[in-house]
Design a protein around this motif. Structure first.
Motif, PDB file in Angstrom:
ATOM      1  N   LEU A  13       0.802  -1.223   0.000  1.00  0.00           N
ATOM      2  CA  LEU A  13       0.000   0.000   0.000  1.00  0.00           C
ATOM      3  C   LEU A  13       0.833   1.271   0.000  1.00  0.00           C
ATOM      4  O   LEU A  13       0.359   2.318  -0.391  1.00  0.00           O
ATOM      5  N   THR A  14       2.071   1.160   0.440  1.00  0.00           N
ATOM      6  CA  THR A  14       2.934   2.333   0.481  1.00  0.00           C
ATOM      7  C   THR A  14       3.393   2.653  -0.925  1.00  0.00           C
ATOM      8  O   THR A  14       3.971   1.833  -1.606  1.00  0.00           O
ATOM      9  N   ASN A  15       3.134   3.852  -1.326  1.00  0.00           N
ATOM     10  CA  ASN A  15       3.559   4.318  -2.638  1.00  0.00           C
ATOM     11  C   ASN A  15       4.931   4.948  -2.477  1.00  0.00           C
ATOM     12  O   ASN A  15       5.108   5.851  -1.680  1.00  0.00           O
ATOM     13  N   SER A  16       5.901   4.523  -3.233  1.00  0.00           N
ATOM     14  CA  SER A  16       7.251   5.064  -3.112  1.00  0.00           C
ATOM     15  C   SER A  16       7.291   6.552  -3.446  1.00  0.00           C
ATOM     16  O   SER A  16       8.221   7.251  -3.064  1.00  0.00           O
ATOM     17  N   ASN A  17       6.292   7.053  -4.172  1.00  0.00           N
ATOM     18  CA  ASN A  17       6.246   8.478  -4.473  1.00  0.00           C
ATOM     19  C   ASN A  17       5.950   9.309  -3.239  1.00  0.00           C
ATOM     20  O   ASN A  17       6.276  10.484  -3.183  1.00  0.00           O
ATOM     21  N   VAL A  18       5.281   8.732  -2.262  1.00  0.00           N
ATOM     22  CA  VAL A  18       4.960   9.469  -1.057  1.00  0.00           C
ATOM     23  C   VAL A  18       6.217   9.648  -0.211  1.00  0.00           C
ATOM     24  O   VAL A  18       6.440  10.670   0.406  1.00  0.00           O
ATOM     25  N   ILE A  19       7.057   8.631  -0.181  1.00  0.00           N
ATOM     26  CA  ILE A  19       8.272   8.669   0.608  1.00  0.00           C
ATOM     27  C   ILE A  19       9.412   9.040  -0.334  1.00  0.00           C
ATOM     28  O   ILE A  19      10.025   8.187  -0.949  1.00  0.00           O
ATOM     29  N   HIS A  20       9.660  10.312  -0.437  1.00  0.00           N
ATOM     30  CA  HIS A  20      10.730  10.769  -1.312  1.00  0.00           C
ATOM     31  C   HIS A  20      11.367  12.005  -0.711  1.00  0.00           C
ATOM     32  O   HIS A  20      10.847  12.595   0.222  1.00  0.00           O
ATOM     33  N   GLN A  21      12.502  12.379  -1.267  1.00  0.00           N
ATOM     34  CA  GLN A  21      13.159  13.595  -0.836  1.00  0.00           C
ATOM     35  C   GLN A  21      13.181  14.561  -2.001  1.00  0.00           C
ATOM     36  O   GLN A  21      13.256  14.151  -3.159  1.00  0.00           O
ATOM     37  N   ASP A  22      13.117  15.840  -1.666  1.00  0.00           N
ATOM     38  CA  ASP A  22      13.216  16.853  -2.703  1.00  0.00           C
ATOM     39  C   ASP A  22      14.595  16.792  -3.355  1.00  0.00           C
ATOM     40  O   ASP A  22      15.576  16.411  -2.715  1.00  0.00           O
ATOM     41  N   THR A  23      14.656  17.188  -4.603  1.00  0.00           N
ATOM     42  CA  THR A  23      15.923  17.266  -5.311  1.00  0.00           C
ATOM     43  C   THR A  23      16.534  18.639  -5.066  1.00  0.00           C
ATOM     44  O   THR A  23      15.907  19.653  -5.371  1.00  0.00           O
ATOM     45  N   LEU A  79      17.280  26.027  -2.584  1.00  0.00           N
ATOM     46  CA  LEU A  79      16.193  25.666  -3.498  1.00  0.00           C
ATOM     47  C   LEU A  79      16.156  24.156  -3.635  1.00  0.00           C
ATOM     48  O   LEU A  79      17.196  23.503  -3.718  1.00  0.00           O
ATOM     49  N   SER A  80      14.960  23.630  -3.681  1.00  0.00           N
ATOM     50  CA  SER A  80      14.772  22.217  -3.983  1.00  0.00           C
ATOM     51  C   SER A  80      13.450  22.087  -4.728  1.00  0.00           C
ATOM     52  O   SER A  80      12.658  23.029  -4.766  1.00  0.00           O
ATOM     53  N   ALA A  81      13.232  20.934  -5.312  1.00  0.00           N
ATOM     54  CA  ALA A  81      12.008  20.738  -6.091  1.00  0.00           C
ATOM     55  C   ALA A  81      11.647  19.264  -6.127  1.00  0.00           C
ATOM     56  O   ALA A  81      12.462  18.395  -5.829  1.00  0.00           O
ATOM     57  N   SER A  82      10.404  19.023  -6.504  1.00  0.00           N
ATOM     58  CA  SER A  82       9.945  17.658  -6.722  1.00  0.00           C
ATOM     59  C   SER A  82       9.005  17.657  -7.921  1.00  0.00           C
ATOM     60  O   SER A  82       8.062  18.432  -7.982  1.00  0.00           O
ATOM     61  N   TRP A  83       9.300  16.782  -8.863  1.00  0.00           N
ATOM     62  CA  TRP A  83       8.493  16.664 -10.082  1.00  0.00           C
ATOM     63  C   TRP A  83       8.295  15.198 -10.464  1.00  0.00           C
ATOM     64  O   TRP A  83       7.780  14.892 -11.520  1.00  0.00           O
ATOM     65  N   TYR A  84       8.672  14.293  -9.597  1.00  0.00           N
ATOM     66  CA  TYR A  84       8.617  12.873  -9.934  1.00  0.00           C
ATOM     67  C   TYR A  84       7.644  12.099  -9.060  1.00  0.00           C
ATOM     68  O   TYR A  84       7.730  10.900  -8.946  1.00  0.00           O
ATOM     69  N   HIS A  85       6.725  12.807  -8.449  1.00  0.00           N
ATOM     70  CA  HIS A  85       5.686  12.158  -7.650  1.00  0.00           C
ATOM     71  C   HIS A  85       4.346  12.307  -8.377  1.00  0.00           C
ATOM     72  O   HIS A  85       4.250  13.043  -9.355  1.00  0.00           O
ATOM     73  N   SER A  86       3.339  11.646  -7.887  1.00  0.00           N
ATOM     74  CA  SER A  86       2.015  11.748  -8.479  1.00  0.00           C
ATOM     75  C   SER A  86       1.423  13.124  -8.191  1.00  0.00           C
ATOM     76  O   SER A  86       1.422  13.585  -7.051  1.00  0.00           O
ATOM     77  N   LYS A  87       0.913  13.773  -9.227  1.00  0.00           N
ATOM     78  CA  LYS A  87       0.272  15.084  -9.041  1.00  0.00           C
ATOM     79  C   LYS A  87      -1.025  14.967  -8.252  1.00  0.00           C
ATOM     80  O   LYS A  87      -1.543  15.965  -7.785  1.00  0.00           O
ATOM     81  N   GLU A  88      -1.542  13.770  -8.122  1.00  0.00           N
ATOM     82  CA  GLU A  88      -2.743  13.567  -7.306  1.00  0.00           C
ATOM     83  C   GLU A  88      -2.428  13.795  -5.830  1.00  0.00           C
ATOM     84  O   GLU A  88      -3.298  14.166  -5.054  1.00  0.00           O
TER      85      GLU A  88
END
Length: 154
Positions: A13-23, A79-88
């Protein structure tokens, strides 16, 4: 057995997109933001003018937000960003983390990477090993000024 099933369920159930670090990103001497994918190019930030450009969008931060960049005597901007997770879960975003080693607080300004809309401003307060991030309530006038300041280039 029950513990094993709970663990397996959690893993599925854990989505790896939820557990991420900003770039982490860098700003070069010309204001270019280094580290974003090409789809967000050109990417520039002029700290002096408080002007951000990502792809075909640009915003000059209004005076009501300049305070957060200018309050500290020796500000450090990360500055950091995240663009590789689900937009939902959350829109792709750019994170301005403004701090100063001489004080225990800073500010976080989160901006939608695709639209440049303001997601939120938080104050980051460090007390020992704990960090609190209360939301900064901006006046409606400031939010409107920000939103109306977003320009799109063709």
């Amino acid at each position: 057995m029950k513990t094993f099933l709970i663990l397996i369920s959690f893993l599925f159930l854990t989505n790896s997109n939820v557990i991420h670090q900003d770039t982490p990103l860098q700003i070069d001497g010309n204001g270019n933001i280094i580290g974003l994918p090409k789809e967000f190019s050109p990417a520039k930030f002029d700290l002096k003018k408080k002007k951000l450009r990502i792809n075909d969008k640009e915003i000059v931060f209004p005076k009501c937000l300049n305070y957060y960049f200018e309050e500290h005597k020796n500000p450090k901007l990360n500055l950091s960003a995240s663009w590789y997770h689900s937009k939902e879960i959350m829109p792709y975003y750019l994170n301005f983390d403004i701090s100063d080693k001489s004080v225990n607080y800073g500010y976080i300004i989160l901006v939608d990477l695709e639209t440049l809309e303001l997601i939120y401003v938080n104050k980051s307060i460090r007390e020992g090993n704990t960090t609190y991030n209360p939301k900064v309530e901006l006046e409606e006038k400031c939010l409107t000024e920000y939103k109306n300041g977003i320009k799109t280039f063709k």
